[in-house]
Every structure is written in structure tokens, then in C-alpha cells.
Design an enzyme around this catalytic site. Structure first.
Site, PDB file in Angstrom:
ATOM      1  N   ALA A 119      30.894   6.983 -60.747  1.00 43.96           N
ATOM      2  CA  ALA A 119      30.613   8.104 -59.887  1.00 43.96           C
ATOM      3  C   ALA A 119      29.509   8.861 -60.452  1.00 43.96           C
ATOM      4  CB  ALA A 119      31.723   8.850 -59.478  1.00 43.96           C
ATOM      5  N   HIS A 120      29.574   9.368 -61.843  1.00 42.59           N
ATOM      6  CA  HIS A 120      28.861  10.411 -62.196  1.00 42.59           C
ATOM      7  C   HIS A 120      27.296   9.897 -62.553  1.00 42.59           C
ATOM      8  CE1 HIS A 120      28.477   9.485 -66.728  1.00 42.59           C
ATOM      9  NE2 HIS A 120      29.433   8.712 -66.342  1.00 42.59           N
ATOM     10  N   THR A 133      33.825   2.713 -67.950  1.00 42.72           N
ATOM     11  CA  THR A 133      34.582   2.073 -69.025  1.00 42.72           C
ATOM     12  C   THR A 133      35.877   1.265 -68.578  1.00 42.72           C
ATOM     13  OG1 THR A 133      33.463   3.724 -70.433  1.00 42.72           O
ATOM     14  CG2 THR A 133      35.650   2.455 -71.255  1.00 42.72           C
ATOM     15  N   GLN A 148      24.835   1.371 -64.349  1.00 38.74           N
ATOM     16  CA  GLN A 148      23.392   1.992 -64.541  1.00 38.74           C
ATOM     17  C   GLN A 148      22.705   1.741 -63.256  1.00 38.74           C
ATOM     18  OE1 GLN A 148      22.138   5.075 -65.759  1.00 38.74           O
ATOM     19  NE2 GLN A 148      23.108   4.054 -67.455  1.00 38.74           N
ATOM     20  N   CYS A 164      27.269   7.606 -75.043  1.00 34.05           N
ATOM     21  CA  CYS A 164      28.691   7.254 -75.107  1.00 34.05           C
ATOM     22  C   CYS A 164      29.262   7.245 -76.454  1.00 34.05           C
ATOM     23  CB  CYS A 164      29.176   5.976 -74.437  1.00 34.05           C
ATOM     24  SG  CYS A 164      28.832   6.205 -72.447  1.00 34.05           S
TER      25      CYS A 164
END
Length: 387
Positions: A198-199, A72, A177, A325
Site C-alpha cells: 500500500a505505501h 515483504t 514497485q 530496506c
């Protein structure tokens, strides 16, 4: 008791065990990376080693990687870096972008997509032709994601760049993504800004990066969105998240190594689509175009997505109805709406997304439960009609 099944990897994926260990190690390093003493230099080394690993993930040089808090912020940085410089700047974004792009500015102009969610290159060309950017000055930014988070559809980024360059526009690409699922070379793509998180690749949440095209900062002046210290070469103030960055770096290494495994997930995804598409009126979005190997967005005719999510959750299966989100809310998908899908259909769509821990038995279980839920809903409908 049947085991828990996690099929929401596009929302976040399991952290690699080695990454957990690396984060714990980083927490033992006491030192501010901006300090010149030994402890500070030790902290700085962890960051710079990780910068090299993240740079390798997208085939660029380490100095082009700016660490931040995630996808984001990366998207906000790219657009606000550009959009805040000159009031007359234009920002064009595909209608299927993530909200962290679409909500950055109220003046973003939407580029239409076709029924598969592919950006309309002709429309983009016509929109750019209205801009004064062809006269120089880089006054237009085009933002198109590499792969959609809801459908997995992969965009023709090289073609987007070609059209943009013809009109003198810059290009931002949200690759959050796509990273770790397809090979990425920022130079081959030709984009000016690239967002990472990262996640999504087996690292920790709360850390990401904006990658800037080689030499771009020599052409245009980029204004930071956070002011303070001179961290990240003046692009992002604030003490770096050393443990998170170290986890990101190691996750990037694992993501590169695991690309073949992620590609092979297409076999499991295709199994889902083959076995469930035998049901009348089931729709699989983006099935006719290039998609991420791990993603399937499909409908369960007549059954609202929120009802499906509850039923799957009670059966021990985690998945979603699109982007994760939105504070846990199930709302109409702007992505499917942009593809021309009516609310009656899109409201029955769910997304399954596979990851590095997905097993064959997870897919078998999902298919079994999907059929059970669908059968129960049809039975309930028949009882209502008979009443």
C-alpha cells in the site's frame, strides 16, 4: 528559505489526503470483522469493499486478494507457500530481486541478468531444463519482479511466464514497485502470485496483499506461514488491519486514476538525465530499456553515494542510494553488481524517484544542487592533487 524536496517515492510515497480521512473513519468502526453481529459485519464490509478496489488495480476478482502486512510478507508468503510443501522444490529468482525474495531461503538459485538488468531468458530456460518439473507436479517456482526498485527497469514477465510454463513451473511476480506506475493485469501477465504494498501507491505503511491466480488453489495446496484463526480464507491468520486495508483500497482507486499523471513523470526524469549526462563519465543505469517513468539511477563520478546523500540532505533534498530496506545503511548494490557494474562505479550511484506530488521546481532544484555538489567535489580533488 527553500522548500523541502522529496525525491524518494520508490521508498515510500506521500499518502493521499483522502486516504488519511478514510483511515480515520475506519478507526471509528468498532467491530471484529470475524464477528457475526452488526458491528462485525460493518467492519467486514470495509474490508471487502477495499478488496474489490485492490483487485481492480490488477484486474482480478476480489476473492483472489489476500491482505497482509506488506510487500515483504507477500513475497515471503508466495515463496514459503510453495517452498515449504515439498523438500525437493526448486526456487529460481532473478539476481536483481528485492531482499525479501532473495533472503527467504538459502537455497534460492539466481537467474543472471544482462548489463541493463533484464533477466536472461536463455539462462532461465537452461536452468529449468534441469528440473523435473516438466514431468509434472509444479515443483519449481520462478520469481521475477515486474519493475526493479533501484533502476526502474521493467522485466519481460510474459516471456518469463512462457519459458516457465514450457517446463511446468509456477511464477511469482513482485509488483510492489510497478503498481500505480504501470497498468497491471495479472491474467495478461500470466503469473501465479503477485505481490503488492500500500505505501508505494499513496496508502499507509504496514499493509499489502498477495494476489493469487484464479483457480490456483484448486490445483495445489498452499500452506500459510501464520497459523491461528481462519482469516483471509485460511491463508493468513490474525485479525485484519481494518484501517490499513481501507486506506489501501482507496489508495488503489487513486493509483488507477493517476496512472496517466505518473506516466507523464518521464518528462521530468528525462530532463534530469539530459542535463546531467553532459558531464563526462556520468552513467544512467537501464536508460536503454523500458523503465518506470519515475525512476532514475545515475552516478556522480568520483563522489561516493553516502557523501552525496548527506550533501543533498543538507540542501533539503531527500533521495536514496538504492533500496530503502537496509536499516538506513548505504551498502554496495547487489542489483548493480548483478548487472556487471564494478564497485568503484556503483558506489557513486544514487536513485531519484518521482511521485504524484513532484513538481517542475523540484527537478530544477535537484539539478542545481547536483551540479553544486559535483563542482565542489571536483574543486576539492584538484586541491588535494595540488598539495
Amino acid at each position: 528559505m527553500e522548500t523541502f524536496v522529496y525525491l524518494d517515492h520508490n521508498a515510500t510515497t506521500e499518502i493521499y489526503p483522502a486516504v488519511k480521512k478514510a483511515i480515520l473513519h475506519a478507526l471509528d468502526v468498532t467491530g471484529n470483522a470475524s464477528s457475526v453481529h452488526g458491528a462485525g459485519r460493518a467492519a467486514r464490509k470495509l474490508i471487502e469493499d477495499s478488496r474489490e478496489s485492490v483487485a481492480a488495480l490488477v484486474a482480478t476478482k476480489p476473492e483472489n486478494v489476500i491482505f497482509n502486512s506488506g510487500g515483504t510478507e507477500s513475497n515471503n508468503m508466495a515463496i514459503r507457500f510453495f517452498g515449504n510443501r515439498i523438500r525437493k522444490n526448486r526456487i529460481l529468482a532473478s539476481a536483481v530481486e528485492h531482499d525479501s525474495v532473495l533472503k527467504v531461503s538459502p537455497n534460492i538459485e539466481l537467474i543472471p541478468v544482462d548489463n541493463d538488468g533484464i533477466v536472461n531468458l536463455k539462462a532461465l530456460d537452461e536452468m529449468l531444463a534441469l528440473s523435473s518439473s516438466s514431468k509434472g507436479g509444479n515443483k519449481t517456482l520462478v520469481s521475477v519482479m515486474l519493475a526493479n526498485n533501484e533502476t526502474g527497469v521493467i522485466q519481460p514477465i510474459k516471456e518469463v511466464v512462457s519459458v516457465a510454463r514450457h517446463h511446468g513451473a509456477l511464477v511469482h511476480c513482485d509488483a510492489v514497485q510497478a503498481a500505480g506506475k504501470v497498468p497491471i493485469d495479472i491474467n495478461s501477465l500470466g503469473v501465479d502470485f503477485l505481490s503488492l504494498s500500500a505505501h508505494k501507491i499513496g496508502g499507509p505503511a504496514g499493509v499489502g496483499a498477495l494476489v493469487i491466480k484464479e483457480g490456483l488453489t484448486k490445483i495445489i495446496k498452499l500452506s500459510p506461514i501464520l497459523y491461528g484463526g481462519g482469516q483471509e480464507r485460511g491463508h493468513r491468520a490474525g485479525s485484519e488491519n481494518i484501517s490499513g486495508i481501507m486506506g489501501f483500497g482507496l489508495a488503489a482507486k487513486h493509483a488507477l486514476e493517476n496512472l496517466p499523471k505518473i506516466k507523464n513523470l518521464a518528462t521530468l526524469r528525462d530532463q534530469v538525465e539530459e542535463k546531467l549526462s553532459i558531464h563526462k563519465d556520468v552513467r544512467i543505469f537501464g536508460a536503454g530499456v523500458s523503465r518506470l517513468a519515475n525512476t532514475c539511477n545515475l552516478t556522480m563520478p568520483g563522489v561516493a553515494a553516502d557523501r552525496q546523500l548527506i550533501a543533498f540532505d543538507l540542501a533539503g533534498i531527500s533521495l536514496s542510494a538504492g533500496s530503502a530496506c537496509s536499516s538506513g545503511k548505504v551498502k554496495p548494490s547487489h542489483v548493480l553488481a548483478a548487472m556487471g557494474i564494478v564497485d568503484e562505479v556503483s558506489s557513486t550511484a544514487i536513485r531519484i524517484s518521482l511521485g504524484w506530488t513532484t513538481k517542475n521546481q523540484d527537478i530544477d532544484r535537484f539539478i542545481k544542487v547536483w551540479n553544486e555538489i559535483f563542482k565542489r567535489s571536483k574543486s576539492s580533488l584538484k586541491k588535494l592533487e595540488a598539495a
